[in-house]
Enzyme design. Structure first.
Site, PDB file in Angstrom:
ATOM      1  N   GLY A 587       0.865  -1.208  -0.203  1.00 42.76           N
ATOM      2  CA  GLY A 587       0.007   0.106  -0.028  1.00 42.76           C
ATOM      3  C   GLY A 587       0.756   1.378  -0.037  1.00 42.76           C
ATOM      4  O   GLY A 587       2.035   1.399   0.148  1.00 42.76           O
ATOM      5  N   VAL A 594       4.469   0.831   1.452  1.00 45.42           N
ATOM      6  CA  VAL A 594       4.535  -0.223   2.280  1.00 45.42           C
ATOM      7  C   VAL A 594       4.762  -1.531   1.589  1.00 45.42           C
ATOM      8  O   VAL A 594       3.926  -1.466   0.475  1.00 45.42           O
ATOM      9  CB  VAL A 594       3.385  -0.327   3.216  1.00 45.42           C
ATOM     10  CG1 VAL A 594       3.627  -1.502   4.111  1.00 45.42           C
ATOM     11  CG2 VAL A 594       3.000   0.907   4.103  1.00 45.42           C
ATOM     12  N   ASP A 706      -5.491  10.283  12.860  1.00 48.04           N
ATOM     13  CA  ASP A 706      -5.961   9.883  11.618  1.00 48.04           C
ATOM     14  C   ASP A 706      -6.491   8.478  11.605  1.00 48.04           C
ATOM     15  O   ASP A 706      -6.299   7.747  10.875  1.00 48.04           O
ATOM     16  CB  ASP A 706      -4.635   9.882  10.898  1.00 48.04           C
ATOM     17  CG  ASP A 706      -4.854  10.086   9.217  1.00 48.04           C
ATOM     18  OD1 ASP A 706      -5.827  10.227   8.908  1.00 48.04           O
ATOM     19  OD2 ASP A 706      -3.903   9.227   8.339  1.00 48.04           O
TER      20      ASP A 706
END
Length: 916
Positions: A587, A594, A706
């Site tokens: 991702g 990642v 987040d």
């Protein structure tokens, strides 16, 4: 159960209402009862006319009373549409408060006695809204039924036979939808004889489907039936080819079930004497096979008659012998037989009979689920009762404190044991005044939150002696004196907040010798330990800096990493090997990509590589590194190691093979696993628990900033963890890019700022759709900002939709799309279609309520994460119980939005009942 919304029972219910509304029937149908003021079984029957006061002489020579002595909440009202209804239906009590349940309590009714309980509901447009509500009916901590009247004249009645398991009886009305206001018109409790319905399973209630006095012209009840059972007539003769026939005298009967003579002195039989069979009118409300308790009564109406017949259920004999009725009542009974709406009982004329079959009466009951004791620990119940007496604000709560699952009192939490224990008190802002009452017998308490009240006097010693207490919040009261020694010396309390009180001395220096000495020792010890630890870190940093090669200054980002991380260091060559030259991208995050990796020992890892082009990337990377080094929790993604070499900054995490939550909800995940509502609840609970740990388990508290579904990762077992702390902030008031070290205190004393107002000033950061609107306005992020974002996540779990989405011609934020549908009580319209309706509606409603509370416009109206955890725990318990009952092949109960149905797993292999 009688319910106008159930089509299979509508005919009989409508007929009964017509009888009730008719003036000529007034003297025969006392609709609801009254409850006696004295609490003992020998005072039964208890008859309550809800919404009235005092004691009156009622219908059929029965005495009934108002309900004010049995309930401590609610308001009285009069129906607007009465149609000449008898008194008990013209008034009602309704419960506009937002409590989960409101209860009628009847102490000392008796344990092990057989009772008949009946409740009546007639909406009558009492509120002028022309919108009858739907709500649940509970009995002694057990689910009983769902009340769902329809139309302004909507009516419903429920009746059961039950053997009590405890001395006290409670009947509760439970709110299942935010705007649905429960109400009740009247309630009855009658005592039956011990030998009546002797074949019933005493662990299961019998829900009345219907009793029939087939040839009667009116409903038979008290005084003809001393137990006030309601026996309905059958008058649909013209379309069924049946006719009534009557005796000139009462038949002989010494049956233990004591059917009244008024239902036995007549019968129905085919109109034609040549008829060979007849269908027995029955009242089975279950569309699928379910266990029932059935009784038939036969008696001959004519002298010197020659009548004989057999009884069948569908195509099988129900009773082995041929029935030859005479002047003595014959009772046929089967206490556990599977029936549904398609089941047909028929009487077939036997060979040589000169007359067709006949039947006088019948009783049909649906067998309920196993009802055990279903009660909270008795010592906890007693302690809570004593505690409530001290504060008028707590007295409206009655009934079982913890049961049924999902209907615990709002200000406490309970364990999931078979006999629940009270584990938490949440009484912040309840307006409690005066000294703190003794609740030392609540020995299972783990959390006590009494902050923001006006409690005064000294703090009791017993608080420090509660064996399981972990968190105690007494902030913002008027306590004085000194801290008890038991609190100072307690080894179990890891979180104590006593700020905002009137203790002698300053906030960290208590008057009193032993208390002061103990407190100073704790503070001094912590201060000295922290100082030595910081000094050691400084010396270690200086040593490492002096040993670094001269070209280290060419890598300015390296010095930002804490020395402790070095013990988890990897070389860049090792990273290349681990990721197979960065072959597989998992991702892309805000601060870097990642990749998938595998360590030499076979462990799978996720490898995050910082993007050099991001000016903020280094700060976020370092923030994440620091947090991951100091924060450890089973619901937070674990830190594995790092790489700092050649200008590269790389972090290694545990690998979560299930992808992120957004991928799963959208169906874009590599796994084809379907996430059920129960799994979604477990995910939500894990995430909420992890966030609560950040907010209250770390010192200073940590704000994630987040929270979103792409930052919620799952492993192959669908176990969720919170990831990506790159935007996290420590809960300090100072501004600044660098975060201080975050310590997880095993024993935290808070004397200053309360946890729920922790905030930092910062430029708005986060992901559109999840950002707290108050954060947008003020540039100040708080723990309640995380709560807001988590509320959006909950709505995603409910709907399956992303936070911002488009429909033809319009673009929506998920909150704006859900809110009006919730207001219209359309919970099924917002539920993810992929769930296919496979969820408990009460559990879904609870989570929807929590989500809307979390996403309130202002932070002061949002719950804390610990409150969210408790609510999700309850929702999960409700859903888990529901799934166990619906999915297990041997289950005996399944729930629907309108009523409870039951299916048997252990029916007799023979249909043949016993005769009496």
């Amino acid at each position: 159960m009688w319910n106008r919304s159930n089509s299979s029972t509508a005919q009989w219910w409508r007929y009964f209402l017509q009888l009730v509304m008719a003036n000529s029937i007034r003297a025969l149908l006392p609709l609801i009862l009254t409850i006696s003021a004295v609490s003992a079984s020998d005072q039964l029957p208890l008859n309550v006319d809800c919404g009235t006061t005092g004691k009156t002489a009622g219908y059929l020579s029965m005495t009934w009373v108002g309900d004010e002595q049995y309930v401590t909440s609610g308001q009285s009202a009069t129906v607007r549409i009465d149609h000449n209804r008898i008194a008990p239906l013209t008034t009602l009590r309704y419960f506009p408060d937002q409590r989960k349940k409101n209860c009628y309590s009847f102490p000392g009714v008796g344990q092990g006695i057989k009772i008949l309980v009946r409740t009546w509901f007639y909406y009558g447009n009492y509120d002028g809204l022309s919108s009858p509500p739907t709500f649940d009916l509970l009995f002694n901590g057990n689910p009983w039924a769902t009340v769902s009247p329809s139309g302004d004249n909507g009516s419903a009645a429920f009746e059961m036979v039950h053997v009590t398991k405890v001395e006290d009886v409670s009947v509760c009305l439970a709110r299942t939808k935010p705007n649905a206001v429960p109400f009740i018109n009247s309630l009855e409790i009658k005592k039956l004889e011990d030998d009546m319905y002797a074949s019933m399973d005493t662990d299961r209630p019998l829900y009345v489907n219907g009793r029939f006095a087939y040839a009667s012209t009116t409903v038979v009840r008290y005084p003809d039936d001393p137990y006030d059972r309601l026996w309905f007539p059958f008058t649909n003769y013209s379309t069924t080819g049946l006719s009534p026939v009557r005796r000139s005298s009462d038949p002989i009967s010494n049956l233990a079930d004591r059917p009244p003579a008024a239902v036995l002195r007549q019968a129905i039989t085919p109109s034609s004497s040549l008829a060979s069979n007849m269908t027995v009118p029955s009242f089975i409300g279950s569309p699928s096979p379910a266990p029932h308790y059935v009784t038939f009564y036969f008696v001959e109406m004519l002298a010197n008659a020659s009548r004989s017949f057999d009884i069948y259920l569908d195509d099988q004999k129900f009773y082995a012998k041929t029935i030859v009725p005479d002047g003595t009542v014959l009772e046929l009974q089967n206490p556990n037989i599977s029936l549904s709406t398609s089941s047909v009982f028929s009487l077939v004329r036997a060979k040589g009979s000169t007359l067709p079959p006949s039947i006088s009466a019948a009783e049909f009951y649906m067998i309920g689920p196993v009802w055990g004791v279903a009660a909270t620990d008795s010592s906890d119940v007693k302690a809570l009762s004593e505690f409530q007496k001290s504060y008028v604000q707590l007295q409206p709560w009655s009934g079982d404190p913890c049961l049924p699952i999902g209907y615990a009192w709002e200000w406490l939490n309970c364990s999931s044991d078979s006999i629940p224990r009270v584990t938490a008190l949440f009484l912040s802002g309840y307006g409690l005044t005066g000294p703190l009452a003794d609740f030392s017998n609540l020995t299972a308490l783990q959390i006590i939150d009494l902050h923001n009240n006006s409690l005064s006097g000294s703090i009791h010693e017993f608080l420090g002696k509660l064996p399981n207490l972990k968190r105690l919040n007494l902030a913002d009261n008027q306590f004085n004196g000194s801290l008890p020694a038991s609190l100072i010396t307690s080894n179990s309390i890891v979180n104590l907040n006593i700020s905002g009180n009137n203790f002698s001395g300053n906030s960290s220096d208590f008057a009193g010798s032993a208390e002061k000495k103990g407190n100073v020792g704790v503070i001094a010890g912590g201060t000295i330990g922290s100082t030595l630890f910081l000094l050691l870190l400084v010396m270690l940093a200086i040593f490492i800096f002096k040993k670094r090669p001269a070209n280290a200054s060419a890598k300015p980002r390296s010095a930002l990493l804490e020395p402790e991380i070095k013990q988890h260091g990897f070389s860049h060559a090792e990273i290349v090997e681990i990721t197979n030259n960065f072959e597989k991208v998992l991702g892309e995050g805000g601060s870097g990509n990642v990749y998938y990796g595998r360590l030499r020992n076979g462990s799978e890892v996720a490898v995050k590589v910082l993007k050099d082009t991001l000016s903020q990337g280094t700060k976020e990377f370092v923030a994440e590194a620091k947090l991951l080094m100091t924060v450890h929790h089973r619901f937070l993604v674990s830190f594995v190691g790092y790489c700092e070499e050649g200008g590269n900054l790389i972090l290694l995490y545990e690998y979560m093979g299930g992808g992120n939550l957004r991928q799963l909800l959208s169906g874009r995940s590599s796994t084809s696993a379907f996430i059920t509502w129960e799994i979604r609840l477990k995910i939500a609970l894990r995430v909420a628990t992890g966030l609560d740990y950040l907010h209250s388990g770390c010192y200073p508290p940590i704000i994630h900033r987040d929270v979103k579904t792409t930052n919620i990762l799952l492993n192959a077992k669908m176990e969720a963890k919170v990831a990506d702390f790159g935007l996290s902030k420590s809960g300090q008031k100072e501004e600044g890019a660098d975060l201080p070290t975050v310590a997880v205190n095993p024993r935290r004393y808070s004397f200053g700022q309360r946890d729920d107002v922790t905030q930092v000033s910062t430029a708005v950061a986060g992901t559109p759709g999840y950002i707290d609107p108050e954060y947008y306005r003020t540039n100040r992020v708080t723990q309640k900002s995380d709560v807001y974002s988590f509320g959006v996540v909950l709505l995603e779990l409910i709907t399956g939709r992303p936070p911002i989405f488009a429909e033809p011609g319009e673009r929506f934020h998920i909150i704006g799309w859900v809110t009006p549908r919730i207001a219209r009580r359309e919970i099924h319209s917002i539920a993810d279609p992929k769930l296919n309706g496979q969820y408990n509606v009460n559990s879904m409603w609870k989570v929807a309520d929590v989500a809307l509370s979390c996403t309130s416009e202002t932070s002061d109206r949002r719950p804390s994460m610990i409150d969210v955890v408790n609510q999700l725990n309850e929702a999960l318990e409700v859903e888990t119980s529901y799934q166990q009952l619906t999915d297990t092949p041997s289950s005996e109960v399944r729930s629907s939005p309108t009523f409870y149905e039951f299916s048997s797993s252990s029916l007799s292999s023979s249909y043949l009942p016993s005769a009496r």
